[in-house]
Design a protein around this motif. Structure first.
Motif, mmCIF file in Angstrom:
data_model
loop_
_atom_site.group_PDB
_atom_site.id
_atom_site.type_symbol
_atom_site.label_atom_id
_atom_site.label_comp_id
_atom_site.label_asym_id
_atom_site.label_seq_id
_atom_site.Cartn_x
_atom_site.Cartn_y
_atom_site.Cartn_z
ATOM 1 N N ASP A 50 30.930 41.863 49.785
ATOM 2 C CA ASP A 50 30.825 43.131 48.515
ATOM 3 C C ASP A 50 29.609 42.308 47.396
ATOM 4 O OD1 ASP A 50 30.734 44.910 46.339
ATOM 5 O OD2 ASP A 50 32.761 44.827 45.964
ATOM 6 N N ASN A 51 29.975 42.039 46.191
ATOM 7 C CA ASN A 51 29.353 41.395 45.214
ATOM 8 C C ASN A 51 28.690 39.835 45.533
ATOM 9 O OD1 ASN A 51 29.687 43.611 43.632
ATOM 10 N ND2 ASN A 51 31.710 43.097 43.459
ATOM 11 N N ALA A 52 27.525 39.729 45.169
ATOM 12 C CA ALA A 52 27.030 38.551 45.129
ATOM 13 C C ALA A 52 27.537 37.682 43.797
ATOM 14 C CB ALA A 52 25.303 38.578 45.007
ATOM 15 N N LYS A 98 35.408 43.807 51.959
ATOM 16 C CA LYS A 98 35.469 43.319 50.524
ATOM 17 C C LYS A 98 35.165 44.363 49.413
ATOM 18 C CE LYS A 98 36.473 40.059 48.952
ATOM 19 N NZ LYS A 98 35.659 39.294 48.319
ATOM 20 N N GLY A 99 36.165 44.448 48.501
ATOM 21 C CA GLY A 99 35.933 45.309 47.253
ATOM 22 C C GLY A 99 36.068 46.868 47.251
ATOM 23 N N ASP A 100 35.790 47.218 46.098
ATOM 24 C CA ASP A 100 36.296 48.675 45.938
ATOM 25 C C ASP A 100 35.280 49.845 46.362
ATOM 26 O OD1 ASP A 100 37.952 49.959 43.935
ATOM 27 O OD2 ASP A 100 36.197 51.083 43.532
ATOM 28 N N LEU A 152 41.461 47.207 42.254
ATOM 29 C CA LEU A 152 41.238 48.453 42.184
ATOM 30 C C LEU A 152 40.393 49.041 41.011
ATOM 31 C CD1 LEU A 152 43.949 48.008 43.993
ATOM 32 C CD2 LEU A 152 44.878 50.060 42.577
ATOM 33 N N LYS A 153 39.299 49.583 41.449
ATOM 34 C CA LYS A 153 38.311 49.958 40.215
ATOM 35 C C LYS A 153 37.937 51.575 40.323
ATOM 36 C CE LYS A 153 36.330 45.403 41.093
ATOM 37 N NZ LYS A 153 35.002 45.019 41.657
ATOM 38 N N ALA A 154 38.564 52.197 41.274
ATOM 39 C CA ALA A 154 38.447 53.684 41.276
ATOM 40 C C ALA A 154 39.679 54.376 41.705
ATOM 41 C CB ALA A 154 37.283 53.835 42.318
#
Ligand SMILES: O=P(O)(O)OC[C@H]1O[C@](O)(CO)[C@@H](O)[C@@H]1O
Ligand SMILES: [Mn+2]
Length: 450
Positions: free
Chosen positions: A259-261, A371-373, A409-411
């Motif tokens: 996911d994010n850098a 990874k990630g939302d 959780l971001k959504a």
């Protein structure tokens, strides 16, 4: 017949058409803000474009900004989503998807920002940013989010040093660890990678006392916020079903869909290093994005930049970690892949049909971490599932190999909870699904016996 039953039982997509929903607020407020920042970034780099490409660079900057301003206006006034015109490798896929979206609309209305699925229009915005650059060749390789990603890496130096130190000390003693100790370290580093996905991009950066700035020290306090914890099932795959005490290691291939850098990427590299150095895995394949995406997502350039920066750091254990990672890449223990499917708007249940090559690649894996939302939204098709629906059901047949979502959780989509768990959270903390405070370690396997 069976197919029709499945189709009917799929809940509707989250969408900005539900006024007041998180999707609505994102499309109304957050996406235009991101576009404004992109316009600003391009404008601030005007001199750089001039230095690199002369007057042509400045003209390209102006045209790109004008396309992006038009885009922002179309978004804010709920205009139809338009076909892409940049004629690059994924243009046809996007335009075919638009037709698919058209077929889903009532009364032959055109797909539009506030009426179509949120997942679709949000992905489309990032792809349109790229189109505005593709149509202006001198600046087509400019990463509009690079500055933000670089900043996030440098602002997380404290926790990065701490976690690299932890890793190197662990690696020194790896051979002497009992199976129980190995499991303990596995759980810790899995959780560091999990919380690396928290929205502020670092777990403990920003605290006054830099001595305490080790992400590992925060894990115990964060445990109550893990709503689903299938770590034991993940461990079971990595140890061929043996519980602590046995000594069978999978030594297979693990894939990490990044996911994010910034800080999150470092936590993923640390986790991958541990998997290899402990012998739990023999090979790790990383999957990143082939264009700047959702502000902070990792591209090939970010991936290699991060490893080079870690290697060049003026800190013994950071530098040693970076050197080790370079070796893993050189000798093929680690490999990096990108595929245009990761930057398409498709739900992952479409992958087998729409990106069969990628699906076949993932089928060769023994265990895939997502990874990630955003990956979670795509795994679950970003739909309005009841919270107690099983994760397997929400995957809708997407099962290339055993897989595990590591997501804060971001959504507002969350499945696989216990009865009442979602309701209790909603009563106590209405924003629990979008604040980044909660997380899940959610596993699914085609070989699962239960
Ligand atoms: O980097 P992540 O964890 O995928 O988060 C990105 C998420 O943030 C959001 O912009 C919401 O906050 C979502 O659109 C998206 O799912
Ligand atoms: Mn992201």
């Amino acid at each position: 017949m069976a197919n029709q039953v499945v189709l009917r039982s799929v809940p509707q997509s989250l969408s900005a058409k539900f006024v007041g929903s998180f999707a609505y607020l994102t499309v109304k407020d957050r996406l235009p803000t991101i576009l404004t920042k992109v316009i600003d970034t391009i404008h601030r780099n005007k001199d750089k474009f001039f230095e690199e490409h002369g007057e042509e660079g400045v003209q390209a900057e102006k045209r790109a900004i004008s396309l992006l301003s038009k885009l922002r206006n179309e978004l804010q006034t709920d205009k139809p989503v338009l076909a892409l015109t940049d004629n690059v490798v994924d243009t046809d896929m996007w335009n075919q998807y638009l037709q698919r979206q058209q077929a889903l609309m009532d009364d032959n209305e055109p797909p539009s920002w506030f009426k179509s699925p949120w997942l679709y229009v949000e992905c489309y915005m990032y792809r349109k940013i790229q189109e505005s650059l593709h149509l202006n060749p001198p600046i087509c390789d400019f990463d509009v989010f690079k500055e933000a990603k670089t900043k996030s890496f440098f602002e997380s130096q404290q926790p990065i040093m701490a976690i690299c130190t932890y890793l190197q000390e662990l690696n020194k003693n790896m051979d002497d660890l009992s199976e129980t100790q190995l499991l303990e370290h596995f759980l810790k580093l899995l959780q560091v990678s999990l919380w690396g996905n928290k929205c502020d991009l670092s777990i403990s950066a920003g605290q006054d006392n830099s001595q305490k700035a080790s992400p590992v020290d925060s894990l115990e306090d964060l445990k109550p916020f893990i709503l689903v914890d299938d770590s034991n099932l993940v461990w079971s795959v990595l140890t061929n079903g043996k519980i602590p005490g046995g000594s069978s290691k999978l030594q297979g291939r693990v894939d990490i869909v990044l996911d994010n850098a910034g800080f999150e990427l470092v936590t993923d590299l640390i986790f991958a290093d541990f998997l290899v150095s402990s012998g739990l895995a023999s090979k790790v394949c990383f999957h990143g994005k082939s264009m700047p995406w959702f502000v902070s997502d990792t591209t090939k350039e970010d991936f290699h930049w991060t490893i080079r920066q870690t290697l060049a750091a003026n800190h013994k254990w950071m530098s040693k970690s970076g050197a080790q990672w370079q070796c893993y890449l050189k000798d093929g223990t680690w490999s990096y892949y990108d595929h245009s499917f990761w930057t398409l708007p498709h739900e992952f249940c479409d992958m087998a049909a729409d990106a069969p090559d990628l699906y076949a690649t993932l089928q060769k894996s023994d265990l895939i971490f997502f990874k990630g939302d955003l990956n979670y939204r795509k795994l679950t098709s970003d739909r309005d599932w009841g919270h107690t629906e099983p994760f397997e059901k929400a995957l809708r047949g997407f099962q290339p190999a055993s897989l595990c979502s590591l997501r804060t959780l971001k959504a507002n989509v969350q499945v696989g909870l216990q009865p009442g768990q979602g309701e209790n959270l909603t009563a106590q903390e209405p924003t629990w699904m979008t604040s980044g405070k909660y997380a899940v370690v959610q596993f699914s396997s085609p070989h699962r016996e239960q």
